[in-house]
Motif scaffolding. Sequence first.
Motif, PDB file in Angstrom:
ATOM      1  N   PRO A   1       0.834  -1.207   0.000  1.00  0.00           N
ATOM      2  CA  PRO A   1       0.000   0.000   0.000  1.00  0.00           C
ATOM      3  C   PRO A   1       0.867   1.256   0.000  1.00  0.00           C
ATOM      4  CG  PRO A   1       0.043  -1.007   2.176  1.00  0.00           C
ATOM      5  CD  PRO A   1       0.732  -1.957   1.253  1.00  0.00           C
ATOM      6  N   SER A   2       0.406   2.269  -0.691  1.00  0.00           N
ATOM      7  CA  SER A   2       1.154   3.529  -0.730  1.00  0.00           C
ATOM      8  C   SER A   2       1.028   4.259   0.607  1.00  0.00           C
ATOM      9  CB  SER A   2       0.628   4.420  -1.856  1.00  0.00           C
ATOM     10  OG  SER A   2      -0.679   4.887  -1.538  1.00  0.00           O
ATOM     11  N   ALA A   3       1.913   5.200   0.850  1.00  0.00           N
ATOM     12  CA  ALA A   3       1.851   5.986   2.087  1.00  0.00           C
ATOM     13  C   ALA A   3       0.535   6.756   2.168  1.00  0.00           C
ATOM     14  CB  ALA A   3       3.036   6.945   2.152  1.00  0.00           C
ATOM     15  N   ALA A   4       0.056   7.258   1.033  1.00  0.00           N
ATOM     16  CA  ALA A   4      -1.211   7.992   1.015  1.00  0.00           C
ATOM     17  C   ALA A   4      -2.376   7.079   1.363  1.00  0.00           C
ATOM     18  CB  ALA A   4      -1.426   8.649  -0.340  1.00  0.00           C
TER      19      ALA A   4
ATOM     20  N   LEU B   1       4.198   0.427  10.329  1.00  0.00           N
ATOM     21  CA  LEU B   1       4.991  -0.779  10.131  1.00  0.00           C
ATOM     22  C   LEU B   1       5.739  -0.785   8.803  1.00  0.00           C
ATOM     23  CD1 LEU B   1       2.329  -3.346  11.419  1.00  0.00           C
ATOM     24  CD2 LEU B   1       4.392  -2.604  12.633  1.00  0.00           C
ATOM     25  N   TRP B   2       5.309   0.041   7.872  1.00  0.00           N
ATOM     26  CA  TRP B   2       5.962   0.126   6.566  1.00  0.00           C
ATOM     27  C   TRP B   2       7.107   1.127   6.566  1.00  0.00           C
ATOM     28  CZ3 TRP B   2       4.622  -3.356   2.923  1.00  0.00           C
ATOM     29  CH2 TRP B   2       3.379  -3.985   3.041  1.00  0.00           C
ATOM     30  N   GLY B   3       7.075   2.067   7.502  1.00  0.00           N
ATOM     31  CA  GLY B   3       8.085   3.111   7.546  1.00  0.00           C
ATOM     32  C   GLY B   3       7.457   4.479   7.758  1.00  0.00           C
ATOM     33  N   ALA B   4       8.284   5.500   7.744  1.00  0.00           N
ATOM     34  CA  ALA B   4       7.826   6.869   7.971  1.00  0.00           C
ATOM     35  C   ALA B   4       7.904   7.656   6.666  1.00  0.00           C
ATOM     36  CB  ALA B   4       8.674   7.544   9.039  1.00  0.00           C
ATOM     37  N   CYS B   5       6.867   8.463   6.422  1.00  0.00           N
ATOM     38  CA  CYS B   5       6.806   9.173   5.143  1.00  0.00           C
ATOM     39  C   CYS B   5       5.829  10.342   5.243  1.00  0.00           C
ATOM     40  CB  CYS B   5       6.358   8.218   4.036  1.00  0.00           C
ATOM     41  SG  CYS B   5       6.393   8.927   2.373  1.00  0.00           S
ATOM     42  N   SER B   6       6.158  11.444   4.582  1.00  0.00           N
ATOM     43  CA  SER B   6       5.210  12.543   4.457  1.00  0.00           C
ATOM     44  C   SER B   6       4.288  12.272   3.278  1.00  0.00           C
ATOM     45  CB  SER B   6       5.950  13.873   4.266  1.00  0.00           C
ATOM     46  OG  SER B   6       6.747  13.825   3.101  1.00  0.00           O
ATOM     47  N   VAL B   7       3.109  12.869   3.332  1.00  0.00           N
ATOM     48  CA  VAL B   7       2.092  12.637   2.305  1.00  0.00           C
ATOM     49  C   VAL B   7       1.553  13.988   1.839  1.00  0.00           C
ATOM     50  CG1 VAL B   7      -0.161  11.612   1.796  1.00  0.00           C
ATOM     51  CG2 VAL B   7       1.458  10.388   3.266  1.00  0.00           C
ATOM     52  N   ASP B   8       1.501  14.170   0.555  1.00  0.00           N
ATOM     53  CA  ASP B   8       0.964  15.391  -0.025  1.00  0.00           C
ATOM     54  C   ASP B   8      -0.555  15.422   0.120  1.00  0.00           C
ATOM     55  OD1 ASP B   8      -0.257  16.458  -2.910  1.00  0.00           O
ATOM     56  OD2 ASP B   8       1.304  17.743  -2.060  1.00  0.00           O
ATOM     57  N   ALA B   9      -1.109  16.600   0.401  1.00  0.00           N
ATOM     58  CA  ALA B   9      -2.553  16.717   0.627  1.00  0.00           C
ATOM     59  C   ALA B   9      -3.369  16.302  -0.599  1.00  0.00           C
ATOM     60  CB  ALA B   9      -2.902  18.151   1.034  1.00  0.00           C
ATOM     61  N   ASP B  10      -2.905  16.644  -1.777  1.00  0.00           N
ATOM     62  CA  ASP B  10      -3.637  16.265  -2.989  1.00  0.00           C
ATOM     63  C   ASP B  10      -3.604  14.754  -3.203  1.00  0.00           C
ATOM     64  OD1 ASP B  10      -4.294  18.886  -3.549  1.00  0.00           O
ATOM     65  OD2 ASP B  10      -2.538  19.225  -4.824  1.00  0.00           O
ATOM     66  N   THR B  11      -2.458  14.142  -2.908  1.00  0.00           N
ATOM     67  CA  THR B  11      -2.349  12.689  -3.038  1.00  0.00           C
ATOM     68  C   THR B  11      -3.252  11.999  -2.030  1.00  0.00           C
ATOM     69  OG1 THR B  11      -0.040  12.990  -3.714  1.00  0.00           O
ATOM     70  CG2 THR B  11      -0.730  10.756  -3.135  1.00  0.00           C
ATOM     71  N   PHE B  12      -3.316  12.549  -0.821  1.00  0.00           N
ATOM     72  CA  PHE B  12      -4.202  12.012   0.209  1.00  0.00           C
ATOM     73  C   PHE B  12      -5.659  12.061  -0.249  1.00  0.00           C
ATOM     74  CE2 PHE B  12      -7.021  13.011   3.822  1.00  0.00           C
ATOM     75  CZ  PHE B  12      -6.865  11.858   4.572  1.00  0.00           C
ATOM     76  N   ALA B  13      -6.053  13.144  -0.898  1.00  0.00           N
ATOM     77  CA  ALA B  13      -7.436  13.298  -1.353  1.00  0.00           C
ATOM     78  C   ALA B  13      -7.806  12.247  -2.388  1.00  0.00           C
ATOM     79  CB  ALA B  13      -7.641  14.698  -1.924  1.00  0.00           C
ATOM     80  N   ARG B  14      -6.829  11.778  -3.159  1.00  0.00           N
ATOM     81  CA  ARG B  14      -7.096  10.779  -4.200  1.00  0.00           C
ATOM     82  C   ARG B  14      -6.879   9.348  -3.704  1.00  0.00           C
ATOM     83  NH1 ARG B  14      -3.733  14.436  -6.979  1.00  0.00           N
ATOM     84  NH2 ARG B  14      -2.021  12.914  -6.900  1.00  0.00           N
TER      85      ARG B  14
ATOM     86  N   GLU C   1      -8.906  21.228   7.071  1.00  0.00           N
ATOM     87  CA  GLU C   1      -8.356  21.239   5.716  1.00  0.00           C
ATOM     88  C   GLU C   1      -6.878  20.877   5.783  1.00  0.00           C
ATOM     89  OE1 GLU C   1      -7.450  24.332   2.021  1.00  0.00           O
ATOM     90  OE2 GLU C   1      -8.638  24.980   3.736  1.00  0.00           O
ATOM     91  N   PRO C   2      -6.487  19.713   5.256  1.00  0.00           N
ATOM     92  CA  PRO C   2      -5.092  19.275   5.396  1.00  0.00           C
ATOM     93  C   PRO C   2      -4.112  20.167   4.646  1.00  0.00           C
ATOM     94  CG  PRO C   2      -6.535  17.445   4.791  1.00  0.00           C
ATOM     95  CD  PRO C   2      -7.315  18.704   4.587  1.00  0.00           C
ATOM     96  N   GLY C   3      -2.990  20.411   5.305  1.00  0.00           N
ATOM     97  CA  GLY C   3      -1.876  21.089   4.651  1.00  0.00           C
ATOM     98  C   GLY C   3      -0.702  20.144   4.517  1.00  0.00           C
ATOM     99  N   GLU C   4      -0.415  19.452   5.617  1.00  0.00           N
ATOM    100  CA  GLU C   4       0.659  18.464   5.635  1.00  0.00           C
ATOM    101  C   GLU C   4       0.176  17.204   6.340  1.00  0.00           C
ATOM    102  OE1 GLU C   4       3.915  20.281   7.647  1.00  0.00           O
ATOM    103  OE2 GLU C   4       4.393  21.657   6.005  1.00  0.00           O
ATOM    104  N   LEU C   5       0.613  16.053   5.861  1.00  0.00           N
ATOM    105  CA  LEU C   5       0.274  14.779   6.486  1.00  0.00           C
ATOM    106  C   LEU C   5       1.544  13.953   6.621  1.00  0.00           C
ATOM    107  CD1 LEU C   5      -2.076  15.368   4.014  1.00  0.00           C
ATOM    108  CD2 LEU C   5      -3.265  13.762   5.483  1.00  0.00           C
TER     109      LEU C   5
END
Length: 233
Positions: free
Chosen positions: A2-5, A122-135, A113-117
């Motif tokens: 699974p992707s981070a988003a 268990l897969w690791g640590a990663c930042s997620v873009d708000a637009d990617t999260f929405a999709r 309203e998300p700005g940063e995620l």
Amino acid sequence: MPSAADRTRTLVQSTCSAVLMIPGLDVPRTEQLVPQARVVGPDGEVFLLFPADSPAVRAATHAQDDELPAVLEITDVAPVSVPQRIRGRAWVSGWLTCAPGLAEPGSTMVRLEPGELYVDDLWGACSVDADTFARASVDPLTAHETELLQHLHSAHSGQVQELCGLLGDRTRALADGDGSPVRAVPLALDRFGLRVRFVGERCFDARFDFPEPVDGVTELRRAMRALFSAAAG
């Protein structure tokens, strides 16, 4: 995998515990900032339901047109007893406003309203873009994962234990100091596979991927039967 988003979206829409943190807001009890419910809107905004008189609602109401920063912290705890039981956390940082028309009497919905995620699991640590999260998509097994893992642990522990036979040379890492076998505990389940924690003198996680991603419980049963069959053979 699974992707981070997708993992972040799954955590946000799961029943994992969550708390809304608002900088500068002093509350006597942390549970006052625990939302009663949460849901993700079509544009990735996170709607949180609170009692109408909660500190979060008052803060969002007083902010009016100002941007009120807030962070939703979600903690994922394994539904079975294992060492290091926290499986992951996710943080949704953004701006809070009221959305009163969406709530039932006595409650008020606030909109984050998300700005940063950010996800650390268990897969690791990663930042997620708000637009990617929405999709992103929610894992189809999320609503059933707790029940499924508990069932595997209570009714199929022997078959879960046999999965160590699929690890090849890594089985040497699964023995206690006295050579006795360690305990196998189903730790996490998603459409792509099963993660098992082997518990003994030291802990060791192993991932068992399905041949194909599953879309529901029926397909999962077939995938699990194939996995157990391979281990038994």
